[in-house]
Design an enzyme around this catalytic site. Structure first.
Site, PDB file in Angstrom:
ATOM      1  N   TRP A   9       0.845  -1.202   0.000  1.00  0.00           N
ATOM      2  CA  TRP A   9       0.000   0.000   0.000  1.00  0.00           C
ATOM      3  C   TRP A   9       0.876   1.247   0.000  1.00  0.00           C
ATOM      4  O   TRP A   9       1.380   1.654   1.049  1.00  0.00           O
ATOM      5  CB  TRP A   9      -0.914  -0.007   1.235  1.00  0.00           C
ATOM      6  CG  TRP A   9      -1.881  -1.146   1.217  1.00  0.00           C
ATOM      7  CD1 TRP A   9      -3.052  -1.200   0.527  1.00  0.00           C
ATOM      8  CD2 TRP A   9      -1.766  -2.400   1.894  1.00  0.00           C
ATOM      9  NE1 TRP A   9      -3.661  -2.399   0.729  1.00  0.00           N
ATOM     10  CE2 TRP A   9      -2.903  -3.162   1.564  1.00  0.00           C
ATOM     11  CE3 TRP A   9      -0.808  -2.963   2.739  1.00  0.00           C
ATOM     12  CZ2 TRP A   9      -3.115  -4.447   2.051  1.00  0.00           C
ATOM     13  CZ3 TRP A   9      -1.026  -4.242   3.216  1.00  0.00           C
ATOM     14  CH2 TRP A   9      -2.160  -4.971   2.876  1.00  0.00           C
TER      15      TRP A   9
ATOM     16  N   HIS B  45      -6.888   1.646   2.356  1.00  0.00           N
ATOM     17  CA  HIS B  45      -7.960   0.671   2.113  1.00  0.00           C
ATOM     18  C   HIS B  45      -9.044   0.897   3.161  1.00  0.00           C
ATOM     19  O   HIS B  45      -8.869   1.717   4.071  1.00  0.00           O
ATOM     20  CB  HIS B  45      -7.423  -0.777   2.151  1.00  0.00           C
ATOM     21  CG  HIS B  45      -6.568  -1.112   3.344  1.00  0.00           C
ATOM     22  ND1 HIS B  45      -6.044  -2.354   3.572  1.00  0.00           N
ATOM     23  CD2 HIS B  45      -6.146  -0.361   4.407  1.00  0.00           C
ATOM     24  CE1 HIS B  45      -5.333  -2.362   4.688  1.00  0.00           C
ATOM     25  NE2 HIS B  45      -5.386  -1.163   5.204  1.00  0.00           N
TER      26      HIS B  45
ATOM     27  N   ARG C  22      -4.084   5.749  -2.844  1.00  0.00           N
ATOM     28  CA  ARG C  22      -2.752   5.128  -2.940  1.00  0.00           C
ATOM     29  C   ARG C  22      -1.852   5.937  -3.853  1.00  0.00           C
ATOM     30  O   ARG C  22      -2.282   6.358  -4.938  1.00  0.00           O
ATOM     31  CB  ARG C  22      -2.849   3.688  -3.466  1.00  0.00           C
ATOM     32  CG  ARG C  22      -3.476   2.791  -2.428  1.00  0.00           C
ATOM     33  CD  ARG C  22      -3.409   1.347  -2.790  1.00  0.00           C
ATOM     34  NE  ARG C  22      -4.405   0.635  -1.989  1.00  0.00           N
ATOM     35  CZ  ARG C  22      -4.731  -0.610  -2.140  1.00  0.00           C
ATOM     36  NH1 ARG C  22      -4.121  -1.335  -3.068  1.00  0.00           N
ATOM     37  NH2 ARG C  22      -5.658  -1.177  -1.383  1.00  0.00           N
TER      38      ARG C  22
ATOM     39  N   GLN D 222     -13.558   1.510  -2.194  1.00  0.00           N
ATOM     40  CA  GLN D 222     -13.619   0.103  -1.809  1.00  0.00           C
ATOM     41  C   GLN D 222     -14.895  -0.111  -1.010  1.00  0.00           C
ATOM     42  O   GLN D 222     -15.462   0.842  -0.460  1.00  0.00           O
ATOM     43  CB  GLN D 222     -12.422  -0.265  -0.924  1.00  0.00           C
ATOM     44  CG  GLN D 222     -11.131  -0.433  -1.699  1.00  0.00           C
ATOM     45  CD  GLN D 222     -10.024  -1.058  -0.852  1.00  0.00           C
ATOM     46  OE1 GLN D 222     -10.049  -1.006   0.367  1.00  0.00           O
ATOM     47  NE2 GLN D 222      -9.051  -1.645  -1.516  1.00  0.00           N
TER      48      GLN D 222
ATOM     49  N   VAL E 143      -5.377 -11.521   7.304  1.00  0.00           N
ATOM     50  CA  VAL E 143      -6.251 -12.686   7.127  1.00  0.00           C
ATOM     51  C   VAL E 143      -5.404 -13.955   7.018  1.00  0.00           C
ATOM     52  O   VAL E 143      -4.238 -13.905   6.646  1.00  0.00           O
ATOM     53  CB  VAL E 143      -7.119 -12.570   5.842  1.00  0.00           C
ATOM     54  CG1 VAL E 143      -8.228 -11.562   6.021  1.00  0.00           C
ATOM     55  CG2 VAL E 143      -6.285 -12.250   4.620  1.00  0.00           C
TER      56      VAL E 143
ATOM     57  N   ALA F  60     -13.406 -11.470   6.057  1.00  0.00           N
ATOM     58  CA  ALA F  60     -13.432 -10.056   5.649  1.00  0.00           C
ATOM     59  C   ALA F  60     -13.116 -10.008   4.169  1.00  0.00           C
ATOM     60  O   ALA F  60     -12.448 -10.894   3.635  1.00  0.00           O
ATOM     61  CB  ALA F  60     -12.396  -9.269   6.438  1.00  0.00           C
TER      62      ALA F  60
HETATM   63  C1  FA5 Z   1      -6.828  -4.570   0.026  1.00  0.00           C
HETATM   64  O1  FA5 Z   1      -6.900  -3.347  -0.054  1.00  0.00           O
HETATM   65  C2  FA5 Z   1      -7.299  -5.286   1.250  1.00  0.00           C
HETATM   66  N1  FA5 Z   1      -7.605  -4.343   2.283  1.00  0.00           N
HETATM   67  C3  FA5 Z   1      -8.486  -6.151   0.894  1.00  0.00           C
HETATM   68  C4  FA5 Z   1      -8.850  -7.106   1.959  1.00  0.00           C
HETATM   69  C5  FA5 Z   1      -9.875  -6.789   2.858  1.00  0.00           C
HETATM   70  C6  FA5 Z   1      -8.148  -8.294   2.088  1.00  0.00           C
HETATM   71  C7  FA5 Z   1     -10.209  -7.674   3.865  1.00  0.00           C
HETATM   72  C8  FA5 Z   1      -8.487  -9.180   3.107  1.00  0.00           C
HETATM   73  C9  FA5 Z   1      -9.502  -8.861   3.966  1.00  0.00           C
HETATM   74  P1  FA5 Z   1      -6.066  -4.888  -2.452  1.00  0.00           P
HETATM   75  O2  FA5 Z   1      -4.944  -3.954  -2.392  1.00  0.00           O
HETATM   76  O3  FA5 Z   1      -5.902  -6.115  -3.265  1.00  0.00           O
HETATM   77  O4  FA5 Z   1      -6.461  -5.363  -1.003  1.00  0.00           O
HETATM   78  O5  FA5 Z   1      -7.348  -4.094  -2.960  1.00  0.00           O
HETATM   79  C10 FA5 Z   1      -8.610  -4.675  -2.952  1.00  0.00           C
HETATM   80  C11 FA5 Z   1      -9.370  -4.330  -4.218  1.00  0.00           C
HETATM   81  O6  FA5 Z   1      -9.410  -2.895  -4.355  1.00  0.00           O
HETATM   82  C12 FA5 Z   1      -8.689  -4.814  -5.483  1.00  0.00           C
HETATM   83  O7  FA5 Z   1      -9.066  -6.117  -5.772  1.00  0.00           O
HETATM   84  C13 FA5 Z   1      -9.211  -3.844  -6.508  1.00  0.00           C
HETATM   85  O8  FA5 Z   1     -10.503  -4.221  -6.935  1.00  0.00           O
HETATM   86  C14 FA5 Z   1      -9.326  -2.568  -5.720  1.00  0.00           C
HETATM   87  N2  FA5 Z   1      -8.135  -1.722  -5.917  1.00  0.00           N
HETATM   88  C15 FA5 Z   1      -6.926  -1.832  -5.334  1.00  0.00           C
HETATM   89  N3  FA5 Z   1      -6.085  -0.887  -5.759  1.00  0.00           N
HETATM   90  C16 FA5 Z   1      -6.765  -0.144  -6.655  1.00  0.00           C
HETATM   91  C17 FA5 Z   1      -6.457   1.003  -7.452  1.00  0.00           C
HETATM   92  N4  FA5 Z   1      -5.275   1.592  -7.399  1.00  0.00           N
HETATM   93  N5  FA5 Z   1      -7.418   1.502  -8.264  1.00  0.00           N
HETATM   94  C18 FA5 Z   1      -8.640   0.930  -8.293  1.00  0.00           C
HETATM   95  N6  FA5 Z   1      -8.998  -0.143  -7.574  1.00  0.00           N
HETATM   96  C19 FA5 Z   1      -8.076  -0.679  -6.756  1.00  0.00           C
END
Ligand code: FA5
Length: 338
Positions: free
Chosen positions: A150, A169, A195, A209, A252, A306
């Protein structure tokens, strides 16, 4: 002639004029050929020379000032007033531009309503977070290599409130909720995340999100799989192929990534899905025991799952949009299609 007195009467009368017809009456009475002023100007030549030198410029000044008053009133009425007798009811008017909801709002409302029907409570959290809720309590201590997942916008602040950031997030809202609530519960937290990363067709620096969290004494990964499959079916009203893959998130265990088959190439592989045939829509997993004890829950008593889904990704799939940056572009050619 007492021009001062007549001028002030003219001004008062003009103030009471509210339409072009009465303005014309005013003009005839003060500036018309038979008005006191016109008569006076006509007789000016008969006055003795000394008198003429004084009265000439004076009465001309009065005429100029009344003409100016008249002109201003005329412009004012023409600009601001629809004169009833010149209003053509049959002329077509330009229809007013109606506003409408943004595609992301439409998508969020859809997702929220489906999860609400499944018994989820909707909760919100702050966009400016502290290090503890965004990372520490989620089992991501300082210097943990997972922090690289992140790229963070840190906020410059004074000593007392240091370590503030724009949440990367919506997962910190799991912590905030669990700190003040005891299981069992099911919550859904829609919100913005930030981000510091390069943008491309599926990545933005600001995006939405939707976090989900379900905790009780007997929740399993099978419940998670079922809820996600059911929700996807109800949200998109289509039988999309969904894949659950092992993934790593410090908060997780086990961790899961959920992908939906690419709507653009139908799984064949294209630029949008980086030739994988799948679009990643969420990260998820069973809540790590460390997280549950960090919020003060009795060790070993509860378990839960989650997930954090990307709202833009859902909207892209729903509306067939192959460029995430269109959402924040404010381009009316794009927005008018919804
Ligand atoms: C997370 O942010 C974790 N907090 C998710 C999580 C929650 C895991 C609870 C376990 C338990 P990640 O970085 O993969 O994970 O982001 C989750 C989702 O947010 C991605 O699958 C995507 O759909 C969206 N996302 C992430 N980064 C971006 C971005 N820069 N632009 C648009 N959508 C994004």
């Amino acid at each position: 002639m007492d021009w001062e007195k007549i001028s002030s009467e003219a001004k008062i009368e003009l103030l009471q004029v509210t339409d072009l017809l009465s303005l014309e009456k005013w003009r005839i009475s003060y500036l018309g050929r038979k008005s006191a002023l016109a008569l006076f100007l006509r007789q000016l030549k008969d006055l003795p020379l000394e008198e003429k030198k004084i009265q000439g410029p004076l009465s001309n000044k009065v005429r100029q000032s009344w003409e100016k008053m008249y002109q201003e009133k005329n412009d004012d009425l023409k600009n601001n007033q629809i004169v009833s007798d010149s209003w053509d009811h049959t002329v077509p008017v330009k229809s007013a531009l109606n506003g409408h909801l943004h595609p992301l709002t439409l998508m969020a409302e859809k997702v929220v309503s489906v999860f609400e029907k499944m018994g989820f409570e909707i909760v919100e959290g702050p966009e400016v977070e502290d290090d503890y809720h965004n990372f520490e309590a989620l089992n991501v201590p300082a210097n943990h290599p997972a922090r690289d997942m992140w790229d963070t916008f840190w906020i410059k602040s004074d000593e007392k409130e240091k370590n503030l950031l724009l949440r990367t997030h919506t997962s910190p809202d799991q912590i905030r909720y669990m700190e003040t609530h005891q299981p069992p519960f099911r919550i859904l937290v829609p919100g913005r995340a930030y981000r510091h990363e390069a943008t491309d067709a599926t990545h933005e620096m600001q995006f939405y999100q939707i976090e989900g969290l379900v905790v009780s004494e007997d929740i399993t990964l099978a419940n998670f799989k079922n809820i996600i499959e059911e929700s996807v079916r109800h949200i998109f009203k289509k039988d999309f192929k969904i894949i659950f893959r092992p993934d790593y998130f410090p908060f997780v265990s086990p961790g899961v990534e959920v992908d939906i088959s690419c709507f653009k190439c139908r799984g064949k592989g294209c630029r949008l899905c980086s030739n994988t045939g799948w679009i990643e829509v969420m990260g998820a997993g069973m809540v790590h025991e460390k997280v549950l004890t960090n919020v003060g829950y009795e060790k070993g008593r509860y378990q839960g799952f989650a997930f954090g889904l990307g709202l833009e990704r859902y909207a892209m799939i729903q509306y067939g949009i192959d460029e995430i940056r269109l959402f924040e572009s404010a381009d009316l050619r794009f927005l008018k299609q919804f």
